[in-house]
Design an enzyme around this catalytic site. Structure first.
Site, short mmCIF file in Angstrom:
data_model
loop_
_atom_site.label_atom_id
_atom_site.label_comp_id
_atom_site.label_asym_id
_atom_site.label_seq_id
_atom_site.Cartn_x
_atom_site.Cartn_y
_atom_site.Cartn_z
N LYS A 130 -24.20 31.52 -9.61
CA LYS A 130 -23.90 30.52 -9.40
C LYS A 130 -23.89 30.17 -8.37
CE LYS A 130 -23.43 29.87 -13.66
NZ LYS A 130 -23.45 31.31 -14.56
C1 LIG Z 1 -22.77 31.74 -15.90
C2 LIG Z 1 -22.39 30.62 -17.42
C3 LIG Z 1 -21.51 30.27 -18.06
C4 LIG Z 1 -20.06 31.66 -17.57
O1 LIG Z 1 -19.88 32.44 -16.96
P1 LIG Z 1 -18.92 33.72 -15.98
O2 LIG Z 1 -18.48 33.35 -14.93
O3 LIG Z 1 -20.64 33.95 -16.15
O4 LIG Z 1 -18.64 33.88 -18.01
C5 LIG Z 1 -21.23 29.38 -19.22
N1 LIG Z 1 -21.35 28.70 -19.45
C6 LIG Z 1 -22.81 28.56 -18.59
C7 LIG Z 1 -23.35 27.19 -19.15
C8 LIG Z 1 -22.98 29.36 -17.49
O5 LIG Z 1 -24.21 29.31 -17.06
#
Ligand SMILES: *Cc1c(COP(=O)(O)O)cnc(C)c1O
Length: 400
Positions: free
Chosen positions: A186
């Site tokens: 992210k």
């Molecule tokens: C990455 C992601 C999540 C989950 O996040 P994590 O921190 O990996 O649990 C939820 N929704 C979307 C759209 C994502 O891209």
């Protein structure tokens, strides 16, 4: 995208503050911590950056969704509508609270199609999760208006769009609450981590208590509980080191987005040589976080042909129609109703009162769109050499 590309001295300095005291935990240890509350500071800064009244840090973007759904009172018997193009975490969280995910088509924003949302609302719908996929806005104002007409709360899964906006207003602040992820890929990363923002103080208080075994941090600032617990909770507490990294990463977010935007405009220029190409529709180009460059070809055949040439030149693009993580027909475990529960719950309720079936072909418009959409991820630092290679390959693809 990923914030790990620019992990540096600023993050290390914030971490060092925590290591200095040895207090790795966000609550209590008030004397030893020497006034250092990194998770709390990260929450305050994140809320203020987004223009939200409150923020709650948690262990991941997935748990952020679960904590938010729980605080909204969603549970067994409820339906939650989300889009068929998202990361699996969105609907995992819905199942995790015992509710049933219902999927809508996506349109050329590559996010929820409001017209299809309207059709999917039933008398069991208790929440709508709009996802801002691949760094850009869902038609969130239309979605919120439709939801308001049915008195249904809206949760914005903003995991992929931290820093995204519509006319200056931050994504995550349009619905009742917005969730974020700070995982490895992210734009802001804390290793693992998540955040929920909201203007609703009661909702925030429920999230704060639920994420820490029901302990109340409002009546007992800086401490935990002591006043009796209002309901049963769980443990999704963020660590101080994660909070420390988050503070440093957040300070860099706007400059990361600016760097991506520059690269994106160069990429788009290069992609424009393909005859008949169209770019993903953006609700507000100004507020795009530019983590991805998405473009649509005229047909799936044309799309395959173009991507074959790109791949031959070592710069193949992503086709999310083939990707097993993000698109409904590829979620074989969901379609099969595979669960560890012996009873088959939540797909099969004991006594056969309800069987939930996911049919592979229920999203034909999305399937058609995905089959002709190509995507390049945009790093914060794009090597000139790779950009040059992509440019050359696109020229070849355009000619062939
Ligand atoms: C990455 C992601 C999540 C989950 O996040 P994590 O921190 O990996 O649990 C939820 N929704 C979307 C759209 C994502 O891209």
């Amino acid at each position: 995208m990923p914030g790990y590309e620019i992990f540096g001295d600023e993050e290390k300095k914030e971490i060092a503050d925590v290591l200095e005291t040895g207090v790795l935990f966000r609550y209590e240890f008030n004397e030893q911590r020497k006034g250092i509350y990194k998770v709390r500071e990260f929450e305050e800064k994140f809320a203020s950056y987004c223009g939200a009244a409150h923020a709650q840090a948690v262990t991941s973007g997935t748990t952020a969704l679960k904590v938010a759904l729980t605080a909204l009172g969603i549970g067994p018997g409820d339906e939650v509508i989300t889009q068929g193009f998202t990361f699996v975490a969105t609907w995992e969280a819905i199942l995790e609270v015992g509710a049933i995910p219902v999927f809508t088509e996506v349109d050329e924003t590559l996010n929820m199609d409001p017209a299809d949302l309207e059709k999917k609302i039933s008398d069991k719908t208790r929440c709508i999760i709009a996802v801002h996929m691949l760094g850009a806005q869902a038609r969130i104002e239309e979605i919120v208006a439709i939801a308001a007409g049915h008195s249904i709360p809206v949760l914005e899964d903003t995991a992929q769009a931290a820093g995204g906006r519509i006319r200056g207003r931050h994504l995550g602040t349009f619905g009742n609450c917005g969730t974020f992820s700070f995982d490895a890929v992210k734009t802001i990363t804390t290793g693992e981590g998540g955040m929920i923002i909201t203007d609703d103080r009661e909702l925030w208080r429920s999230m704060s208590e639920y994420h820490d075994h029901g302990h109340d941090h409002v009546v007992n600032p800086g401490a935990r509980g002591g006043e009796g617990r209002r309901f049963i909770g769980f443990n999704y507490r963020m660590m101080e080191i994660q909070g420390a990294i988050g503070i440093a990463q957040l300070a860099k977010l706007d400059s990361m987005i600016a760097a991506q935007k520059k690269t994106k405009s160069l990429l788009q220029e290069a992609v424009s040589v393909i005859p008949g190409v169209q770019f993903r529709k953006l609700v507000d180009p100004e507020g795009d976080t530019a983590t991805f460059c998405c473009f649509m070809l005229e047909s799936s055949k044309h799309c395959k042909r173009v991507n074959t040439v790109l791949a031959e030149h070592g710069v193949g693009a992503i086709n999310f129609g083939d990707n097993t993580w993000h698109f409904y027909p590829k979620w074989e475990h969901l379609l099969a109703g595979s669960t560890l529960t012996r009873s088959g719950w939540p797909f099969l309720e004991p006594g056969g009162r309800r069987r939930v079936v996911y049919d592979k072909d229920i999203l034909p418009a999305s399937a058609e769109l995905m089959a002709r959409t190509l995507v390049y991820q945009i790093p914060i630092k794009m090597a000139a050499e790779r950009l040059g290679k992509i440019r050359e390959a696109l020229k070849k693809a355009a000619a062939g």
